[in-house]
Enzyme design. Sequence first.
Site, short mmCIF file in Angstrom:
data_model
loop_
_atom_site.label_atom_id
_atom_site.label_comp_id
_atom_site.label_asym_id
_atom_site.label_seq_id
_atom_site.Cartn_x
_atom_site.Cartn_y
_atom_site.Cartn_z
N ALA A 334 0.82 -1.21 0.00
CA ALA A 334 0.00 0.00 0.00
C ALA A 334 0.85 1.26 0.00
CB ALA A 334 -0.93 0.00 1.21
N GLU A 338 4.35 1.44 -7.03
CA GLU A 338 5.25 0.56 -7.78
C GLU A 338 5.67 1.10 -9.15
OE1 GLU A 338 3.23 -1.92 -4.77
OE2 GLU A 338 2.59 -0.38 -6.18
N ASP A 380 24.86 35.38 -25.57
CA ASP A 380 25.58 36.14 -26.58
C ASP A 380 24.55 37.02 -27.31
OD1 ASP A 380 27.57 37.04 -28.19
OD2 ASP A 380 27.59 35.29 -29.50
N ASP A 712 28.57 29.77 -28.94
CA ASP A 712 28.67 29.15 -30.26
C ASP A 712 30.11 28.80 -30.62
OD1 ASP A 712 29.54 31.72 -30.56
OD2 ASP A 712 28.04 32.31 -32.04
N ASP A 716 33.76 29.79 -26.30
CA ASP A 716 32.64 29.76 -25.35
C ASP A 716 32.56 28.45 -24.58
OD1 ASP A 716 31.78 32.28 -26.17
OD2 ASP A 716 30.58 31.45 -27.79
N ASN A 778 -1.34 6.46 -2.03
CA ASN A 778 -0.71 5.37 -1.29
C ASN A 778 -0.79 5.57 0.21
OD1 ASN A 778 0.82 5.19 -4.10
ND2 ASN A 778 1.02 3.24 -3.08
#
Length: 997
Positions: A334, A338, A380, A712, A716, A778
Amino acid sequence: MDDRLTDQSTLSATATNEIAESEEVRAQQALLGDADPSLTSAEDVAKALNVDPKQGLSEEEASRRLAKFGPNELASAPPVPKWKKFLAQFQDPLVYLLLAATVISVIAWFIEKANAVPGAEGGEALPFDALVIVLILIVNAVLGYIQEAKAEAAVEALAQMTAPQTSVMRGGKVQRINTVDVVPGDIIVLAEGDSVSADGRLVNAASLRIAEASLTGESVPVGKKPDTLAAAKALGDRANMVFNGTSVTQGTGRAIVTGTGMNTQVGKIADMLSATEDEKTPLQKEMDYVSKILGIAVCIIAVVVLVALAVLEGFHDIHDVIDSLLLAVSLAVAAVPEGLAAILTVVLALGVQRMAAHNAIVKKLHSVETLGSASVICSDKTGTLTRNEMTVERVVTPSGEVQITGTGYSPEGRMVMADGSGSDSEQARVVADEVVATLLAGTLANDGELRQDANGRWETVGDPTEVSLIVAARKVKADHKAKRFTRVGEIPFTSERKRMSIIAKDDTDSGKLTVFAKGAPDVLLSYCSRIRVGSQVRKLTEGDRQSILATVERLSSEAYRTLGEACRPLETSSLADVPGVTVNAAGQVADIADQADAIETDLIWNGMVGIIDPPRTEVRDSVAEAHRAGIRTVMITGDHPLTAARIASDLGIIAKDGKALTGDQLDQLGSEAELDKATADVSVYARVAPEHKLKIVESLQRQGNIVAMTGDGVNDAPAVKSADIGVAMGITGTEVTKQSAKMILADDNFSTIVAAVREGRVIFDNIRKFLRYLLSSNVGEVFTVFLGVVLAGFLGIRQPETVGVTVPLLATQLLWINLLTDAAPALAMGVDPQTDDVMGRKPRRVTDRVIDASMWGDIVYIGIIMAIVTLIGMDMHLSGGLFTDRSVEAVGHEAQMVEARTMGFTILVFAQLFNALASRSHLQSAFVGLFSNKWLWGAIGLSIVLQLVVIYVPFLNSAFGTTPLSALAWLECIGLAAIVLVASELRKAVLRAMARK
């Protein structure tokens, strides 16, 4: 050669044998025979591989070689068989507990059958409890297997979207292809920031430096030249070779691929049998922690209940002991949801797929958790906050200024005098000649490319700023003059130098050499001593310098990016004759890139261009949305401070009078405390170097921020990797940066980051929704079992004459709820549309618990309500109960208990379905957007159908201990279950009222 190479080469004898036996590898090795490409001239290597370095392979030949030599990828460990993946679903402590319950159930059934009186009725013909538990375990394993397979497929699909690419020469054109399609003989085109995708022999190189630490252990980038080696050398000293897995840190070059896949140096030392285990995400770890806490709590409750039963009633026989153990198992079943782990994985995978559909490609599932916590986005400027459609609009020369019409990359436009004067005047013609000279330098000192495809569309290759110079040169016909020059050398642009120079020979003037340079005007100007005015060249005066710098300031304040253009006729056809240039004993010029001091001097200033990259119209709204969400936007750019401040103010990042902090000013900050104070206030940084970006990110992190950093270029990569959420540009980003990032923007758009953060917050909210739903459900089951046992006599669950333990609900019924009727609504809640204003609250700290005190309050409150209404429903159908005293003689206690359990079972299922509606928000009423999630209503409908099946299908009655219910009983069930929704609405109303006060 580094010792690590030797160690790695002996990692796996099996792997080495498998590599040697590969048909593809043997076929590649046969191409060059015993020849060592580093000891063979580039021309001979090209002949051996049957390729023209200037044209590359044809598409047909490349396809043929790909089929023959195989894909350019390392062999991976054999895939885990499906049956092993299926069995892995049973490797869980809870499953072991359920299997123990199965064994106990079978033992109890055997004992019951053994003690049965011959010929007497009663008892089960089969151990239905055990069979049902096993069946549900199998169903759970199947569902888990399917869900994990779908999640793996989603991640694999994303991997394909982010597959690395390589620039190659095919059919005389440079094009980008997937790295996996590179074949022996391909001509790979290398530039700063690229990852080398295969082993190759250099054909040419310009200031090329490659980081080979991943292969040789050498920490300093290695200079590369195409010269043929005189003798065999160690791997790290093969200066004319490039190797798979390394990265270009500077310069450009081209190489003939000599080995791909397992025939590369990396392939030869690869351990094909190694496998990387998937690390659990922080969220999964917390779920394990929650399950552990619940398990411990239930064990404690079970022990308390068993001890209380033993003291108060005692265990009279083996049946009492077995019933007590089954009670403990029921409590455990209980308590723990699961299907939680599988549901969590699927919800994250679905969220990642949704992000990918909106151009945000998240490489790892767990990065979704961090996205919603971002408090600072460092971006940027070019291409991310702006359109990256660079256009030269202004050209300023010593004699005047012109505007170039037309936008974008279509070379259609003309020059117009900025002062409005006509183009027929003598002054206009002088300015026009200066403009052509300026743009000629810009289009020659350039690595970009502009071409037209078969459909007439203009395609660009390279940096957009460089392409914009080519476009402008074509508009004023300067490209015609450029055709007579042939490049013979290059000193490449770097973020530290902020300039680029090339040496070109004039094919119409005895091959005489000229230096053409471009760069940041303030930097390039310091290398100029002369200025071109009309057709004359004179000395550059201090007044000229001040005038040029004032023009730079003016253009920058108007949001133009400025680039200076200069040249220097060398009056010779040999670099060796240029004063200051170093030559070796053989009279050959050393690496041109090392000759910058001698070549980039005494330059002639031609003029400057003003380039505009308009802000993306949608970014301003995204910046405002980020601010509303408590996320600060920071611009970090190499542009001029005034340009950066203008764009930032237009986008709402800073106020109109806001200022930018430069890299030099950052360097002047003496301590970390001073740096942290500056970064806490400043949101725009200009003229920064790579180390500054990293400093800014680390400073923001020290202040407790969760930092997203876009990038890019290769410079960087350190900052992107150090950030909590590294974001690479999918279009303009280099492969090195993409590998360092956790997320890739397919459209290079800042707005996509903000949208991804919003999606990340929605996903996290949905995770909390189904956690609230599952755990409260539960906890309700635990309280139902616990209170049902403790109050069994009071509620009529156990009759006075009954001995032993009587559980209110069977373990099989609890399993049915957890694994089937709970799973569908939980999954549907994982894709719930936004219910709360997720961008109207501050970012979540990563230290915040997923399940906080307020949520635990929800869980326990709803759990108790569920248990109460369930037990009341059972009590109403039992004799001796609190609310109803039905006669036991009419149907017998056993039949009455079956009916009561069916009532409790059904009430609990419907209570949880009402709870699914209530759990969609902590504060907002369930009736707001009640029908916005069609999947949730579908899941509720499916759960109702499953419950009807288990109640009205005869053989399932025996398996689950149920019986058909009357219409009145159904009204009772739904009415009692609805109390959960009513109670939740009352609690939310109180919380909303308290929040308003």
